[in-house]
Scaffold this active site. Structure first.
Site, PDB file in Angstrom:
ATOM      1  N   ASP A 189      63.085  17.672  92.179  1.00 36.31           N
ATOM      2  CA  ASP A 189      62.968  17.499  90.730  1.00 36.31           C
ATOM      3  C   ASP A 189      63.613  16.181  90.306  1.00 36.31           C
ATOM      4  O   ASP A 189      64.406  15.582  91.047  1.00 36.31           O
ATOM      5  CB  ASP A 189      63.667  18.692  90.060  1.00 36.31           C
ATOM      6  CG  ASP A 189      63.155  18.990  88.664  1.00 36.31           C
ATOM      7  OD1 ASP A 189      62.414  18.156  88.106  1.00 36.31           O
ATOM      8  OD2 ASP A 189      63.513  20.057  88.121  1.00 36.31           O
ATOM      9  N   ASP A 236      55.805  21.769  82.870  1.00 35.63           N
ATOM     10  CA  ASP A 236      56.652  22.932  82.596  1.00 35.63           C
ATOM     11  C   ASP A 236      55.962  23.879  81.634  1.00 35.63           C
ATOM     12  O   ASP A 236      56.437  24.976  81.383  1.00 35.63           O
ATOM     13  CB  ASP A 236      57.992  22.486  81.990  1.00 35.63           C
ATOM     14  CG  ASP A 236      58.952  22.039  83.080  1.00 35.63           C
ATOM     15  OD1 ASP A 236      58.641  22.256  84.259  1.00 35.63           O
ATOM     16  OD2 ASP A 236      59.996  21.463  82.746  1.00 35.63           O
ATOM     17  N   ASP A 288      65.072  28.135  92.506  1.00 33.57           N
ATOM     18  CA  ASP A 288      65.079  26.933  91.661  1.00 33.57           C
ATOM     19  C   ASP A 288      66.515  26.534  91.324  1.00 33.57           C
ATOM     20  O   ASP A 288      67.477  26.914  92.007  1.00 33.57           O
ATOM     21  CB  ASP A 288      64.220  27.197  90.407  1.00 33.57           C
ATOM     22  CG  ASP A 288      63.556  25.947  89.874  1.00 33.57           C
ATOM     23  OD1 ASP A 288      64.229  25.176  89.161  1.00 33.57           O
ATOM     24  OD2 ASP A 288      62.367  25.713  90.167  1.00 33.57           O
ATOM     25  N   LYS A 342      61.520  21.775  96.484  1.00 30.25           N
ATOM     26  CA  LYS A 342      61.014  21.275  95.197  1.00 30.25           C
ATOM     27  C   LYS A 342      61.974  20.166  94.782  1.00 30.25           C
ATOM     28  O   LYS A 342      63.150  20.417  94.524  1.00 30.25           O
ATOM     29  CB  LYS A 342      61.007  22.407  94.170  1.00 30.25           C
ATOM     30  CG  LYS A 342      60.571  21.974  92.779  1.00 30.25           C
ATOM     31  CD  LYS A 342      60.485  23.192  91.860  1.00 30.25           C
ATOM     32  CE  LYS A 342      60.256  22.810  90.407  1.00 30.25           C
ATOM     33  NZ  LYS A 342      60.324  23.978  89.523  1.00 30.25           N
ATOM     34  N   ARG A 357      69.990  15.200  79.291  1.00 29.74           N
ATOM     35  CA  ARG A 357      70.214  16.539  79.863  1.00 29.74           C
ATOM     36  C   ARG A 357      71.619  16.587  80.488  1.00 29.74           C
ATOM     37  O   ARG A 357      71.835  17.134  81.553  1.00 29.74           O
ATOM     38  CB  ARG A 357      69.157  16.866  80.923  1.00 29.74           C
ATOM     39  CG  ARG A 357      68.880  18.346  81.046  1.00 29.74           C
ATOM     40  CD  ARG A 357      68.069  18.697  82.287  1.00 29.74           C
ATOM     41  NE  ARG A 357      67.631  20.078  82.244  1.00 29.74           N
ATOM     42  CZ  ARG A 357      67.307  20.796  83.300  1.00 29.74           C
ATOM     43  NH1 ARG A 357      67.335  20.282  84.499  1.00 29.74           N
ATOM     44  NH2 ARG A 357      66.923  22.034  83.175  1.00 29.74           N
ATOM     45  N   CYS A 400      58.340  16.900  91.463  1.00 33.55           N
ATOM     46  CA  CYS A 400      58.389  17.460  90.116  1.00 33.55           C
ATOM     47  C   CYS A 400      59.258  16.515  89.291  1.00 33.55           C
ATOM     48  O   CYS A 400      60.162  15.883  89.827  1.00 33.55           O
ATOM     49  CB  CYS A 400      59.045  18.842  90.214  1.00 33.55           C
ATOM     50  SG  CYS A 400      59.512  19.563  88.633  1.00 33.55           S
TER      51      CYS A 400
HETATM   52  C1  DGJ Z   1      62.446  20.938  85.400  1.00 35.07           C
HETATM   53  C2  DGJ Z   1      61.339  21.512  86.232  1.00 35.07           C
HETATM   54  O1  DGJ Z   1      60.117  21.017  85.803  1.00 35.07           O
HETATM   55  C3  DGJ Z   1      61.380  23.021  86.146  1.00 35.07           C
HETATM   56  O2  DGJ Z   1      60.324  23.578  86.857  1.00 35.07           O
HETATM   57  C4  DGJ Z   1      62.714  23.512  86.673  1.00 35.07           C
HETATM   58  O3  DGJ Z   1      62.791  23.242  88.038  1.00 35.07           O
HETATM   59  C5  DGJ Z   1      63.847  22.853  85.917  1.00 35.07           C
HETATM   60  N1  DGJ Z   1      63.717  21.436  85.867  1.00 35.07           N
HETATM   61  C6  DGJ Z   1      65.167  23.214  86.535  1.00 35.07           C
HETATM   62  O4  DGJ Z   1      66.207  22.546  85.960  1.00 35.07           O
END
Ligand code: DGJ
Length: 723
Positions: free
Chosen positions: A473, A543, A361, A471, A438, A521
């Site tokens: 994000d 999350d 991740d 993944k 963030r 995501c």
């Molecule tokens: C948000 C995602 O939903 C999490 O699963 C993880 O990947 C974090 N970001 C990482 O910054």
């Protein structure tokens, strides 16, 4: 099947259990009927609303009254319909007035793809294009309707063409509208927040307008791009439902307006608040697709229609019908604090326990030791991985697992090399610092060079690190809407152009690497929508990995999207989000409702918990055929009753089913609960454990739930046809 009745100028779209009827009345396209399937006998009768129908072209005197009451299929403003409009246009004179008149239509087999946008696909489908013309503004509006064989949904989209000699500006282009007489409806939507996605809510319609929307540039945690009109008596098994779901991942609005004559006009499309689009002569604008479902048999039936549609005709990936690898993700295990040794320990334990894919991740690139730097610098951090991603990938594969990696391609940190090189690549307005979220900013994905850069960076890593999975994000909303590249009169296009840029990158990546398994995501489920599903067969749903919170989140998510699309993991307790402790077995049983995986430091699990993992994975594989391709039935909702949750997955041939029962709260000195099952064959005999039952008994009288001990105790029961 789609038919046109020449004499009545009437269109009839039939799905197995519904009919959608429109007709041309004095040039205007009206929404005549949508509901339970009708025969074709004397269909013209539907057009009679009054004893002597009002013809606006003859009764010029009261044209406004006509327009303000007529159930317009695609409404327009400025001429007398004061209800919600579908389209607003500013012409070359700066004036806003539209009138859409039927011009022509064509019915055809199959379905066209929507340029640059996700859309449903497949040959086993009939489509209808109805062309409306706005003579004063020289616009051509094409309404497209498609119906897939065996599926009770109508898929709608809209395209606008400027046929004139001057530019026009579209201020609003909705994707769907229907007009339903209020015979006692409520509105059902899904609201939420980070870690609390997809909570279902119902409320009265009332006169006036209710709406849900997102202006965040993502479909959002807060309001889901979904709305349904549900009969007051509607539940899982009965009652009328008219549902909308949007195949789009950006800002949207969906409104329901109950007018003076107690008709509800329900409209959905791109949010007009941060949208405008200039059409030069000859240009077209394509609005996204919306899915429209009618069910006369309650919410459960709507759910199963959407699941079938999405599994067969939306998700495109080669992974659509493949068993997904059970993954382990290091996020909750390490956050940013890892090195190669730590990762390899996790990999070793995971492989030994039959986990099939390792996902690295956030935190592997730039100098990202926390979430305040390095986004955009997609180069490995040699402090953490001295021999690069290649070496890690090699080790993961040597252990027999697949390898996946996290990216957040749309973002940039101020503390990054990319920002130093291209400060102009961020979305920001002139003369004002953009707001951080963030500690990050958003890249201007309306710019081709930005998308190209990301494509090149990601492609190189996919190739060199031999990635099996990504993944993708996205962790902040869009603000400060300004692009350095767009001229002043096109700044209003940024939100949608951004979305088109995101789609184009996902399209390019998945086309260049068709075997790559993409999971979307957005801070959990902030962009869990039908648009994303087109590119990625599964999406991280929240999350919040607390199994009890997940019951509510997953109930909402599964109401629209199939189990095979819903990312769900077993994590550590006390849970990092809620501090709650739930038995390991229940964490797994709840995650079994989606695509199964682990998100924990497996090296720190005690032996008793670790020993459960191979069995959980074996079970997952056993359940998969039914959970991934079968029908979902909701039996009881913890969200509603506060005590327990129950649902079933039933194979299409009704030979096999799994029932999940979670006793959230133990009740002392209570009788065993009896729950009525669903989706079985009343005529068949079924085995559950040592006992045999008749299908009708299980469904009409119910099954006694096992006597579980403790809060958050759970069980998955296997139900098999006895022959
Ligand atoms: C948000 C995602 O939903 C999490 O699963 C993880 O990947 C974090 N970001 C990482 O910054």
């Amino acid at each position: 099947m789609i038919k046109y009745y020449e004499k009545e100028q009437l269109f009839k779209i039939d799905t197995p259990d519904s009919s959608y009827v429109m007709a041309v009345a004095d040039g205007f396209l009206g929404h005549v009927y949508y509901g339970k399937r009708l025969s074709d006998y004397n269909i013209g009768y539907l057009l009679r609303t009054e004893d002597s129908p009002f013809v606006p072209s003859v009764n010029r005197r009261d044209r406004v009254s006509f327009l303000d009451a007529f159930p317009m299929e695609y409404s327009f403003g400025g001429t007398g319909d004061f209800r919600e409009t579908c389209m607003d246009v500013i012409n070359g004179n700066g004036q806003k007035n539209t009138e859409l008149i039927y011009d022509s239509h064509v019915i055809y087999k199959g379905k066209k793809a929507l340029e640059g946008l996700p859309s449903t696909w497949g040959e086993d489908c009939d489509s209808l294009d109805i062309v409306l013309k706005d003579a004063a503004n020289d616009l051509e509006v094409t309404l497209t309707y498609s119906a897939f064989e065996g599926i009770d949904a109508v898929i709608k989209s809209v395209k606008v063409k400027n046929c004139g000699a001057h530019p026009v500006t579209l201020e609003k282009v909705m994707s769907t509208s229907i007009d339903v007489e209020d015979t006692g409806f409520e509105i059902m939507t899904m609201h939420g927040s980070w870690a609390r996605e997809n909570h279902i809510q119902r409320r009265d319609v009332g006169y006036g307008t209710c709406f849900v929307d997102s202006r965040r540039g993502i479909s959002s945690h807060q309001n889901h791009p979904f709305m349904a009109l549900v009969g007051k008596n509607a539940d899982q098994k009965q009652g009328e439902v008219y549902a909308y779901n949007f195949i789009y991942s950006g800002s949207f609005i969906c409104s329901a307006e109950k007018s003076q004559f107690a008709h509800i006009r329900m409209v959905m499309g791109i949010h007009p608040a941060d949208f405008s689009w200039t059409l030069e002569p000859g240009d077209t604008f394509q609005a996204p697709e919306a899915v429209v479902v009618y069910s006369s048999e309650g919410i459960g039936c709507m759910t199963r229609t959407l699941h079938d549609l999405y599994r067969k005709h939306l998700i495109r990936s080669v992974w659509k019908d493949r068993e997904r690898p059970v993954l382990i993700n290091n996020w909750e295990a390490t956050y940013f604090d890892f090195n190669i040794d730590k990762l390899l320990q996790i990999v070793k334990e995971a492989a030994a326990n039959k986990i099939e894919m390792f996902v690295l991740d956030d935190g592997w690139f730039g100098h990202r030791d926390s979430d305040n730097s390095s986004l955009g610098d997609w180069f490995v951090d040699k402090r953490k991985l001295p021999d690069g991603l290649e070496k890690l990938s090699e080790e993961v594969k040597k252990s027999g697992m697949k390898f996946g990696l996290w990216f957040e391609p749309e973002m940039i940190s101020e503390d990054s090399e990319l920002y130093k090189a291209h400060p102009d690549w961020v979305i920001a307005t002139e003369g004002k610092e953009p707001a951080l979220a963030r500690e990050q900013l958003v890249l201007d994905f309306s710019r081709q060079e930005v998308v190209d850069y990301l494509f090149d960076r990601m492609s190189e890593i996919i190739e060199t690190a031999k990635l099996d999975y990504i993944k993708w994000d996205m962790n902040r909303p869009l603000t400060d809407l300004g692009s350095k590249m767009l001229p002043a009169n096109r700044q209003g296009e940024l939100m949608h152009r951004y979305m088109l840029g995101v789609y184009s990158l996902q399209e390019r990546i998945t086309s260049a690497f068709p075997e790559l398994f993409l999971e979307n995501c957005s801070s959990g489920g902030g962009r869990f929508d039908a648009g994303m599903l087109y590119y990625s067969p599964q999406i991280w749903c929240s999350d919040d990995t607390d199994a009890i919170e997940r019951l509510v989140i997953q109930e909402g998510t599964l109401m629209l999207y199939p189990s095979s699309a819903m990312g769900a993991h077993v994590s550590i307790c006390p849970n990092h989000t809620t501090g709650r402790t739930v038995p390991f077995a229940t964490r797994a049983n709840v995650a079994e409702a989606g695509t199964f995986g682990y998100e924990l430091d497996i090296t720190k699990l005690d032996d008793e918990e670790k020993a459960q993992i191979p069995k959980q994975i074996e079970n997952h594989k056993k359940y998969y055929e039914v959970t991934a391709y079968g029908d979902y039935y909701r039996l009881a909702s913890y969200r509603e009753n506060g005590k327990y949750d129950a649902y079933m997955m039933v194979s299409k041939d009704k030979k096999k089913a799994y029932l999940t029962y979670v006793q959230v709260q133990a009740v002392p000195n209570s009788k065993r609960r009896r729950i009525k099952l669903d989706g079985l064959d009343a005529e068949k005999r079924y085995r559950i454990g040592d006992m045999l039952y008749a299908g009708d008994t299980l469904m009409y009288a119910g099954l006694l739930m096992p006597d579980l001990y403790g809060d958050a105790a759970s069980v998955i029961l296997e139900i098999t046809e006895e022959v």
